[in-house]
Write a protein that holds these residues in place. Structure first.
Motif, PDB file in Angstrom:
ATOM      1  N   MET A 346      61.231  -7.309  24.493  1.00  9.57           N
ATOM      2  CA  MET A 346      60.970  -5.956  24.303  1.00  9.57           C
ATOM      3  C   MET A 346      61.022  -5.259  25.453  1.00  9.57           C
ATOM      4  O   MET A 346      61.397  -4.310  26.351  1.00  9.57           O
ATOM      5  CB  MET A 346      59.115  -5.558  23.483  1.00  9.57           C
ATOM      6  N   GLN A 347      60.426  -5.824  27.062  1.00  7.93           N
ATOM      7  CA  GLN A 347      60.520  -5.838  27.770  1.00  7.93           C
ATOM      8  C   GLN A 347      62.197  -6.001  29.203  1.00  7.93           C
ATOM      9  O   GLN A 347      62.777  -4.646  29.538  1.00  7.93           O
ATOM     10  CB  GLN A 347      59.809  -7.255  28.786  1.00  7.93           C
ATOM     11  N   SER A 348      63.065  -6.697  27.899  1.00 10.21           N
ATOM     12  CA  SER A 348      64.454  -6.888  27.858  1.00 10.21           C
ATOM     13  C   SER A 348      65.433  -5.098  27.840  1.00 10.21           C
ATOM     14  O   SER A 348      65.738  -5.071  27.729  1.00 10.21           O
ATOM     15  CB  SER A 348      65.093  -7.962  27.976  1.00 10.21           C
ATOM     16  N   ASN A 349      64.493  -4.679  26.449  1.00  8.83           N
ATOM     17  CA  ASN A 349      65.351  -3.386  25.764  1.00  8.83           C
ATOM     18  C   ASN A 349      63.637  -2.335  25.927  1.00  8.83           C
ATOM     19  O   ASN A 349      62.929  -1.829  25.334  1.00  8.83           O
ATOM     20  CB  ASN A 349      65.112  -3.700  24.458  1.00  8.83           C
ATOM     21  N   PRO A 350      64.045  -1.806  27.195  1.00  5.81           N
ATOM     22  CA  PRO A 350      62.369  -0.746  27.084  1.00  5.81           C
ATOM     23  C   PRO A 350      62.353   0.189  27.012  1.00  5.81           C
ATOM     24  O   PRO A 350      61.074   1.121  26.731  1.00  5.81           O
ATOM     25  CB  PRO A 350      62.677  -0.391  29.338  1.00  5.81           C
ATOM     26  N   THR A 351      63.218   0.681  26.217  1.00  3.48           N
ATOM     27  CA  THR A 351      63.156   2.341  25.016  1.00  3.48           C
ATOM     28  C   THR A 351      63.035   1.267  23.632  1.00  3.48           C
ATOM     29  O   THR A 351      63.639   2.495  22.737  1.00  3.48           O
ATOM     30  CB  THR A 351      64.542   2.933  24.948  1.00  3.48           C
ATOM     31  N   VAL A 380      48.704  -8.584  15.986  1.00  5.18           N
ATOM     32  CA  VAL A 380      49.853  -8.949  15.926  1.00  5.18           C
ATOM     33  C   VAL A 380      49.840  -7.836  17.786  1.00  5.18           C
ATOM     34  O   VAL A 380      50.330  -8.104  18.437  1.00  5.18           O
ATOM     35  CB  VAL A 380      51.401  -8.754  15.024  1.00  5.18           C
ATOM     36  N   LYS A 381      49.882  -6.562  17.019  1.00  6.67           N
ATOM     37  CA  LYS A 381      50.081  -5.129  17.968  1.00  6.67           C
ATOM     38  C   LYS A 381      49.538  -5.834  18.994  1.00  6.67           C
ATOM     39  O   LYS A 381      49.838  -5.223  20.470  1.00  6.67           O
ATOM     40  CB  LYS A 381      49.688  -4.034  17.536  1.00  6.67           C
ATOM     41  N   ARG A 382      48.360  -6.227  18.701  1.00 11.14           N
ATOM     42  CA  ARG A 382      46.748  -5.736  20.193  1.00 11.14           C
ATOM     43  C   ARG A 382      47.513  -6.731  21.642  1.00 11.14           C
ATOM     44  O   ARG A 382      47.771  -7.133  22.099  1.00 11.14           O
ATOM     45  CB  ARG A 382      45.531  -6.596  19.691  1.00 11.14           C
ATOM     46  N   ILE A 389      53.706  -4.590  26.557  1.00  8.42           N
ATOM     47  CA  ILE A 389      53.778  -3.433  25.803  1.00  8.42           C
ATOM     48  C   ILE A 389      53.392  -2.033  25.770  1.00  8.42           C
ATOM     49  O   ILE A 389      52.022  -2.416  24.641  1.00  8.42           O
ATOM     50  CB  ILE A 389      54.894  -4.537  24.462  1.00  8.42           C
ATOM     51  N   SER A 390      53.620  -0.799  25.636  1.00 10.98           N
ATOM     52  CA  SER A 390      53.222   0.189  25.394  1.00 10.98           C
ATOM     53  C   SER A 390      52.962   0.244  23.597  1.00 10.98           C
ATOM     54  O   SER A 390      53.946  -0.294  23.112  1.00 10.98           O
ATOM     55  CB  SER A 390      54.296   1.151  25.926  1.00 10.98           C
ATOM     56  N   ALA A 391      51.415   0.713  23.592  1.00  8.98           N
ATOM     57  CA  ALA A 391      51.436   0.487  22.291  1.00  8.98           C
ATOM     58  C   ALA A 391      51.792   1.766  21.333  1.00  8.98           C
ATOM     59  O   ALA A 391      52.141   2.116  20.773  1.00  8.98           O
ATOM     60  CB  ALA A 391      49.497   1.124  22.157  1.00  8.98           C
TER      61      ALA A 391
END
Length: 427
Positions: A346-351, A380-382, A389-391
């Protein structure tokens, strides 16, 4: 003197009984439990018995929770090991242990500190420790089910599904190992005696040639090999396959990772293994979700193909290496590597935005399972948010047992239904 002899006899008897214990499993892992008031504390295997140490502690929980059984079991007539709403407990003599989906069964022998025919009252909050003896489970079976009865009105049965124990096959025990053949020791050559020279060239010591030792052949190597390909088109994909030794005779627990590339055009890869053990293997390629598996290497090659799912809107994958305790939503540490890979992606795909979907099996109350699945995906989200990663990029939904992927009849199918899926909402 008689008293001393009697005491010595008891001491020898107790020592002998303890010596019969072959394997002990403390706080065994259990896949599912019918009644949360009862738990298994320890399991001992002797040459005759499977001994189960159990604890009952009443919490005054009204009602009962029925459980379906994954295979056909002969039903005993009469009472059973059960708990009434008035908190009376007993142990049914027709209880059985089952292995491999009912392939074999083991009879109840006796119980200690709990009645076998009648029932005894238990006060709210009171703890009862008791022991159940069954026939010895055959070596090699490492999971069993304790089937006691079927729930009926006012009764809750003490059933356990998927009790994991230490019970290796006989040939794997240390006492059964074939002793190594001792290597013959070559006798040292005798040193030649020195003869004093009387004339030139006469009396020189005779040198005995040193015997040539046979060369030990190098152990044969094995390999992990396969193909990396696109899960949608089935076409080969050039990927990086990373591998790391997790456990084995030569593993230290912190082994460094290494990697190979699958080759064009067929997408074949090959990992040559010179140290046998259990490896974690991960295939990753740009534009695809990475995929991992745990593979054991022994004496033959291991084949493992990786079908990589493209990162695109609507794509769905199951996060297979996410683990929770039974009926809880706290993440186990074994889940962190999988979630770390997801965070890196997700960091490599920021959108990219995703939706986490939680699912359970169909055992238990519907509403409770929905709440459990919701709590698990939120956990998992937390974790992903804690990794930066932005919530707002993560949606979490709990579906409980409403979306099974199989019939939910066997323990294996139940485990498949308990899953966390990720759906790509936006790339």
């Amino acid at each position: 003197m008689k008293f001393r002899l009697f005491t010595l006899f008891l001491l020898l008897l107790v020592t002998g009984l303890r010596a019969q214990v072959q394997y002990t499993t403390e706080s065994p892992r259990i896949d599912d439990i019918n009644d949360r008031d009862v738990s298994i504390k320890r399991i001992e295997l002797t040459d005759q018995y499977t001994i189960i140490y159990m604890k009952f502690e009443s919490h005054q929980r009204p009602g009962s929770q029925g459980r379906s059984w994954p295979f056909s079991i002969p039903q005993p007539g009469g009472g059973s090991m059960q708990m009434e709403s008035t908190n009376n407990i007993g142990f049914q003599p027709t209880s059985r242990l089952y292995v491999n989906q009912g392939e074999r069964s083991y009879k109840f022998v006796r119980a200690e500190n709990i009645p076998a025919e009648t029932r005894r009252p238990v006060q709210p909050g009171e703890r009862v420790d008791f022991v159940a003896y069954f026939e010895r489970i055959d070596p090699g079976y490492t999971t069993f089910d304790l089937f006691e009865c079927r729930d009926s009105k006012g009764y809750v049965c003490f059933n356990f599904w998927g009790v994991h124990i230490i019970n290796p096959r006989r040939k794997e025990t240390y006492s059964q190992r074939t002793p190594k053949t001792p290597v013959p020791v070559q006798p040292k050559p005798q040193q030649p005696r020195y003869k004093p020279r009387t004339t030139p060239g006469v009396g020189a010591p005779e040198v005995t040639p040193k015997p040539t030792e046979p060369e030990t052949p190098a152990p044969a190597t094995v390999a992990i090999n396969g193909i990396t390909r696109d899960a949608k088109t089935n076409q080969p994909v050039i990927a990086t396959v990373t591998y790391r030794l997790l456990s084995g005779a030569e593993a230290s627990g912190d082994e460094p990772a290494d990697s190979v590339k699958s080759v064009s055009p067929a997408g074949n890869y090959k990992i040559t293994i010179d140290r046998r053990g259990v490896y974690v293997v991960t295939a990753s390629a740009k534009g695809y979700f990475s995929q991992s598996d745990t593979l054991a290497t022994n004496r033959i090659d291991v084949a493992r193909d990786f079908d990589l799912v493209p990162i695109e809107a609507g794509a769905k994958i199951t996060l297979k290496n996410i683990y929770f305790n039974i009926s809880q939503y706290n993440l186990k540490p074994e889940s962190f590597p999988e979630l770390d890979r997801l965070a890196t992606m997700m960091q490599s795909n920021p959108t990219m935005q995703i939706r986490l979907e939680g699912h359970t099996d169909m055992v238990g109350e519907f509403d409770a399972n929905v709440e459990l699945s919701r709590n698990r995906v939120n956990e998992v989200k937390r974790y992903l948010v804690s990794k930066g990663i932005s919530a707002g990029r993560i949606e979490a939904v709990g579906y409980g047992p409403s979306r099974p992927i199989n019939t939910n009849k066997t323990l294996k199918e139940r485990a498949e239904n308990r899953r966390v899926e990720m759906v790509v909402v936006k790339v």
